[in-house]
Design a protein around this motif. Structure first.
Motif, PDB file in Angstrom:
ATOM      1  N   LYS A   6       0.616  -1.265  -0.013  1.00 22.97           N
ATOM      2  CA  LYS A   6       0.082   0.235  -0.080  1.00 22.97           C
ATOM      3  C   LYS A   6       0.733   1.211   0.029  1.00 22.97           C
ATOM      4  N   ALA A  59       0.277   2.103  -5.921  1.00 24.16           N
ATOM      5  CA  ALA A  59      -1.130   1.617  -5.258  1.00 24.16           C
ATOM      6  C   ALA A  59      -2.309   1.930  -5.533  1.00 24.16           C
ATOM      7  N   VAL A  96      -2.909  -5.309  -4.101  1.00 24.06           N
ATOM      8  CA  VAL A  96      -2.291  -4.627  -2.973  1.00 24.06           C
ATOM      9  C   VAL A  96      -2.306  -4.980  -1.581  1.00 24.06           C
TER      10      VAL A  96
END
Length: 374
Positions: free
Chosen positions: A303, A308, A319
């Protein structure tokens, strides 16, 4: 328009693979639009110094490592002399670097000579709190920042970093790009057995959290998986620790270090794997993820990666939270659902086509250069 691109280091082990490859691609796309580009930098490698980088004319000088401060690992006056001699032969300079000593000196020289330059830091100019960094920034980095006509940033996080080190004006958002999207994306040379193959392609640096990925592979296999991980990239200080971890966990039959890849080998190598995994934290805008998307290879990333939000928005990859548990979950999810993997693959191709075409990036850069050159 005549554009000079400056990069810190070109090497035969691709130590600065992402920024250098991205710079060459920008140059190629700009050339296709009628501009004249060349690259200036240092060279580290065997044999003669090359006169081009991925087909782009280049002037490279021998790299010599200096002891001491991490940013002052290389100092060469030859590129500075080249800039002084050729200052009237370029319309604008595009600098791709962080706090590298010789690069900062070159920008101070360009500021003195009134050569117009834009600076793209590629996420490498995060604020530092130690006194030595603050002094370094006060003497070199801040004056170089003030001399730049424009600062190009990749993410909002990077913009905040640039503002925190003293530059709040002339900031322009420009993403990285990738070419030949979808080329050979359907010709993946994957194994026909029940093996699930992962690739890690990046510098072997502590920030990449490669040990987390090694541990995740072990956990997945303990839960009945048959996962194999191949590691590619130059050693940036973490290979010995990673190798020790592989040996201590008796993973040598499932985790292998394959060495560094040449710039031209990335795409063909990616197509040998089910998934590319990047476990690193605070990665600004990794080119290897763009390469994977454009090659039709699904990705797993954390993340904290600058890409992302794009991946989540397009549902173009998995993710996860940084760390072993998050990576383990992501690998299992990717491994057990081939139909979803195909969806991620196609969504990744669409994301690359919609947001990251090199032609679009080149058009934006040309407009920036035109404004800077007046």
């Amino acid at each position: 328009m005549k554009v000079l691109h400056i990069v810190p280091l070109v090497s035969d082990d691709s130590a600065f693979g992402g920024p250098v490859r991205g710079t060459a691609r920008q140059s190629q796309a700009l050339t296709e639009k009628g501009h004249e580009c060349q690259i200036l930098g240092l060279w580290r490698g065997a044999g003669d110094t090359p006169d081009e980088v991925l087909g782009v004319p280049a002037t490279l000088y021998k790299f010599k490592r200096l002891p001491g401060h991490r940013f002052a690992t290389a100092l060469s006056l030859a590129p500075l002399r080249w800039i002084a001699r050729n200052r009237k032969s370029v319309d604008v300079v595009h600098v791709h670097a962080g706090r590298d000593l010789w690069i900062l000196l070159s920008m101070l020289l360009m500021r003195t000579l009134k050569i117009k330059y834009v600076w793209q830091t590629h996420g490498m100019l995060a604020p530092r709190n130690r006194l030595v960094y603050k002094l370094y920034d006060l003497v070199l980095t801040t004056p170089a920042l003030r001399g730049a006509s424009q600062l190009l940033y990749l993410t909002d996080y990077e913009r905040r970093d640039l503002e925190s080190v003293g530059r709040e004006w002339g900031l322009v958002h420009v993403v990285n790009g990738v070419e030949n999207i979808g080329e050979l994306a359907d010709s993946l040379s994957l194994p026909s057995s029940n093996e699930f193959r992962l690739a890690f392609i990046s510098r072997i640096h502590p920030r990449k959290r490669l040990i987390d990925l090694v541990k995740a592979v072990e956990k997945v296999n303990e839960q009945g998986g048959n996962v194999y991980l191949d590691i590619y990239g130059p050693d940036e200080g973490a290979l010995a620790e990673v190798t020790e971890e592989i040996n201590n966990r008796s993973l040598v039959s499932h985790v292998s270090y394959k060495g560094a890849l040449k710039y031209s080998e990335v795409r063909s190598t990616l197509r040998e794997y089910h998934t590319m995994v990047l476990p690193s934290v605070n990665e600004p805008f990794p080119n290897i993820v763009l390469e994977s998307l454009a090659s039709g290879v699904p990705v797993i990333l954390t993340k904290s990666c600058g890409l992302a939000p794009y991946i989540e928005d397009y549902k173009a990859g998995i993710v996860v939270e940084p760390g072993v548990d998050g990576l383990t979950r992501g690998i299992i999810e990717m491994m057990k659902n081939p139909r979803e993997r195909e969806h991620l693959r196609r969504a990744g191709l669409k994301l690359a086509e919609d947001k990251f075409t090199m032609s679009g990036v080149a058009t934006e850069l040309a407009n920036i250069y035109g404004g800077v050159a007046g």
